[in-house]
Design a protein around this motif. Structure first.
Motif, PDB file in Angstrom:
ATOM      1  N   VAL A  67      -1.445 -91.958  -7.087  1.00 40.22           N
ATOM      2  CA  VAL A  67      -2.448 -92.498  -6.145  1.00 40.22           C
ATOM      3  C   VAL A  67      -2.401 -91.730  -4.824  1.00 40.22           C
ATOM      4  O   VAL A  67      -3.445 -91.350  -4.277  1.00 40.22           O
ATOM      5  N   VAL A  68      -1.193 -91.465  -4.344  1.00 42.71           N
ATOM      6  CA  VAL A  68      -1.053 -90.730  -3.072  1.00 42.71           C
ATOM      7  C   VAL A  68      -1.694 -89.341  -3.197  1.00 42.71           C
ATOM      8  O   VAL A  68      -2.478 -88.930  -2.331  1.00 42.71           O
ATOM      9  N   ILE A  71      -5.551 -89.509  -3.296  1.00 44.28           N
ATOM     10  CA  ILE A  71      -6.166 -89.770  -1.986  1.00 44.28           C
ATOM     11  C   ILE A  71      -6.022 -88.553  -1.074  1.00 44.28           C
ATOM     12  O   ILE A  71      -6.967 -88.155  -0.385  1.00 44.28           O
ATOM     13  N   ASN A  72      -4.838 -87.955  -1.105  1.00 49.28           N
ATOM     14  CA  ASN A  72      -4.630 -86.760  -0.280  1.00 49.28           C
ATOM     15  C   ASN A  72      -5.630 -85.676  -0.646  1.00 49.28           C
ATOM     16  O   ASN A  72      -6.196 -85.026   0.228  1.00 49.28           O
ATOM     17  N   ARG A  75      -8.980 -86.439   0.659  1.00 46.11           N
ATOM     18  CA  ARG A  75      -9.041 -86.206   2.101  1.00 46.11           C
ATOM     19  C   ARG A  75      -9.111 -84.726   2.451  1.00 46.11           C
ATOM     20  O   ARG A  75      -9.773 -84.346   3.395  1.00 46.11           O
TER      21      ARG A  75
ATOM     22  N   LEU B  51       0.192 -91.997   4.585  1.00 44.96           N
ATOM     23  CA  LEU B  51      -0.583 -92.415   3.414  1.00 44.96           C
ATOM     24  C   LEU B  51       0.345 -93.026   2.356  1.00 44.96           C
ATOM     25  O   LEU B  51       0.043 -94.073   1.771  1.00 44.96           O
ATOM     26  N   ARG B  52       1.500 -92.363   2.140  1.00 50.98           N
ATOM     27  CA  ARG B  52       2.444 -92.866   1.130  1.00 50.98           C
ATOM     28  C   ARG B  52       2.910 -94.279   1.510  1.00 50.98           C
ATOM     29  O   ARG B  52       3.008 -95.161   0.656  1.00 50.98           O
ATOM     30  N   VAL B  55       0.114 -96.720   0.694  1.00 54.60           N
ATOM     31  CA  VAL B  55      -0.016 -96.977  -0.752  1.00 54.60           C
ATOM     32  C   VAL B  55       1.124 -97.873  -1.219  1.00 54.60           C
ATOM     33  O   VAL B  55       0.911 -98.873  -1.914  1.00 54.60           O
TER      34      VAL B  55
END
Lengths: 202, 279
Positions: A67-68, A71-72, A75, B51-52, B55
């Motif tokens: 998921v990270v 999303i990264n 972005r 971000l991590r 999440v």
């Protein structure tokens, strides 16, 4: 303001049905979108993890990482919407992470389906950075609430200084004072990261 | 000095002249070049780490407003009350003379009527009282829209069934007294003194709505929509009103339609009224 579980599930379902909306919401790292994506791929990731001979506990970490990375990549535009749906992309990322995990555990490389997807992803670099970033996160927490908030608004929420001032999200009432304070915070973070030898090799 | 502003350089915000100057400095000064590279790398890692954390935090906690156990208990209690009421009603009916009229339904905030059919709309609206207060003055004079907004300005505060924490009692007291400018000032002070949270944003969004600041209110309320799924019904209504304040009925109408087509929506009747008025 509690309504119901089904209402939440409905919201999640609606989000998944609107792939472009989900893509955009993920780009903003919205909790509902994160949850929707994770729920969508959780079963597949768990199955793939078990099929690869890894422990069930690995599945959770692999899911978070997938998921990270998704999303990264949204972005930084490495993943553009036209290519795959966010769930398909995240599944591909998870498979690549699983393949890497298998490779580091066993001498012979395992064949996993579709691991050629997302060739730009380098799982080893990601995992090395993950450790380093964890330390940066801990150092950030030592900076105090105000600095954390300033850095978070810029580097996580991606808010422009003008917006931050207009919405009065910090004690600063001009972009100059806001920027100046944030620079101080960032320099302090760099300084303590240097002291902790986190930034060696840059 | 903006030409050596590393942050602006990394954000791509320097103009051509400043950029040329900056790049010249990069070429001539290896220490400065190293400093820029360090900041670039660090901020990149910082972005990923933040971000991590987001999440990990989202996936390790249940969504706000979703409390399955309390929900199930609530449903069980409501069912028991309904069952009890049903038997009581039949017992009374057996004992009462045939000519005793039945009590009219009262419209209270805690009572949720069964979802009305499309044909029942006029009846549903007939039970809906007019809003207690008129809508705020519109930023741009719109003689057609203002009377519509006045008929739809259901912005009772606090919203039915909502309790705010004691840390915002001073703000909620001002909002209940409809002292919106004072409440907004206090909210700004609170936001400056602490990390902004969803409750402050919700209150600020509502406050801006009452001040006629449609666009600004939407900015606050939009950011909450997915963070707090449990607040969705109230936020939906506010967002619809927010769009109307901006004069944008094309964005408001789908929201009101969605409310009107959600049988268990707490603002169902208001949604139906909005759809009828706007159509």
């Amino acid at each position: 303001m509690t309504y119901s579980v089904t209402r939440f599930l409905k919201a999640e379902k609606n989000l998944l049905a609107d792939k472009k909306g989900l893509y955009e919401a993920l780009g903003r790292a919205e909790p509902g979108a994160i949850r929707a994506l994770a729920n969508k791929i959780a079963y597949d990731v768990r199955q793939a993890t078990l099929r690869a001979g890894l422990a069930a506990e690995d599945a959770e970490e692999l899911l978070n990482d997938a998921v990270v990375i998704t999303i990264n990549n949204i972005r930084n535009q490495a993943f553009q919407f036209a290519e795959f749906s966010p769930a398909a992309y995240a599944n591909g990322v998870a498979r690549k992470l699983i393949a890497n995990r298998v490779r580091t555990k066993k001498p012979v490389q395992q064949d996993l389906e579709e691991v050629s997807l997302h060739s730009e992803l380098n799982p080893e670099a990601y995992l090395n950075n993950k450790e380093l970033e964890g330390i940066i996160g801990k150092l950030l927490h030592n900076l105090g609430e105000n600095c954390q908030q300033l850095l978070r608004l810029k580097y996580f929420e991606n808010m422009r200084d003008k917006e931050i001032i207009e919405q009065a999200l910090t004690p600063y009432n001009s972009t100059t004072s806001l920027k100046s304070k944030r620079n101080q915070c960032l320099n302090k973070l760099i300084e303590i990261a240097m002291e902790a030898k986190v930034l060696e090799g840059y | 000095m903006k030409e050596f502003d590393i942050e602006a350089y990394l954000d791509g915000e320097l103009n051509q002249e400043e950029l040329a100057h900056f790049e010249q400095k990069l070429r001539r000064d290896p220490v400065f070049a190293q400093q820029v590279e360090t900041q670039r790398k660090l901020t990149e890692h910082l972005r990923t780490q933040l971000l991590r954390e987001q999440v990990s935090s989202v996936l390790s906690t249940p969504p706000a407003g979703v409390q399955p156990d309390r929900w199930k208990w609530g449903l069980g209690i409501a069912f028991a009350i309904l069952l009890g009421g049903y038997f009581f009603f039949w017992a009374q009916r057996e004992m009462a003379p045939a000519s005793v009229p039945t009590l009219p339904l009262r419209d209270t905030s805690s009572f949720q009527p069964p979802p009305p059919q499309q044909q029942q709309r006029p009846m549903a609206q007939a039970q809906l009282p007019e809003p207690r207060y008129p809508a705020p003055r519109l930023k741009e004079d719109n003689p057609k829209l203002k009377p519509v907004l006045d008929q739809l300005w259901y912005t009772e505060f606090p919203p039915p069934g909502v309790k705010f924490s004691t840390s915002v009692t001073d703000v909620t007291a001002l909002l209940a007294q409809r002292k919106f400018t004072a409440a907004l000032s206090l909210l700004n002070v609170k936001e400056s003194a602490t990390v902004s949270n969803d409750t402050l944003r919700f209150l600020k969004g509502y406050c801006l709505l009452e001040l006629g600041e449609g666009h600004n209110a939407l900015r606050y309320l939009d950011r909450l929509e997915l963070k707090q799924p449990g607040w969705q019904p109230q936020l939906q209504w506010y967002r619809g009103l927010g769009w109307l304040l901006t004069g944008d009925t094309s964005n408001a109408l789908p929201i009101f339609r969605e409310i009107a087509n959600t049988p268990d929506h707490p603002l169902l009747k208001q949604g139906q009224k909005a759809v009828d008025l706007l159509q």
